[in-house]
Design a protein around this motif. Structure first.
Motif: not given
Ligand code: HBI
Length: 98
Positions: A8-9, A11-16, A19, A84-85, A88
């Motif tokens: 994960l980038t 940004a994606a990590r922080d968004a996760l 959430e 990784s996804e 998530a």
């Protein structure tokens, strides 16, 4: 054998993490962790059984600890050397069954 999953980038990590409020980022930034308390061991192990069946189907496995009604989980993707996804997806599954 998973083909190598993408990490994960940041940004994606922080968004996760935004959430999933019950999860925290491990100090090294490579995993997310939580501690769950259930009514008793029966409930805790029933939860673990559901996650185990998901993990087997997803070919993605948590690092976890259980004592009585407490389950601690650490999610990371060894093949990606980080998040990784798959982590998530597993965390979202777990949110649906706690
Ligand atoms: N589980 N958490 C996690 N991370 C992995 O990289 C992984 C896994 N379960 C099975 C698995 N990889 C297999 O695809 C092999 O790579 C071992």
């Amino acid at each position: 054998q998973n083909n190598r999953p993408a990490r994960l980038t940041d940004a994606a990590r922080d968004a996760l993490l935004a959430e999933l409020p019950r999860w925290t980022l491990r100090a090294d930034g490579l995993a997310i962790e939580t501690e769950l308390k259930f009514a008793d061991f029966n409930a805790a192990f029933g939860f673990m059984t559901r996650v185990a069946l998901y993990a087997d189907k997803a070919d993605h496995h948590p690092e976890w600890f259980n004592v009585y009604n407490t389950v601690r989980l650490t999610l990371t993707t060894h093949d990606a050397k980080g998040l990784s996804e798959r982590d998530a997806a597993m965390a979202r599954f777990i949110e649906g069954v706690v």
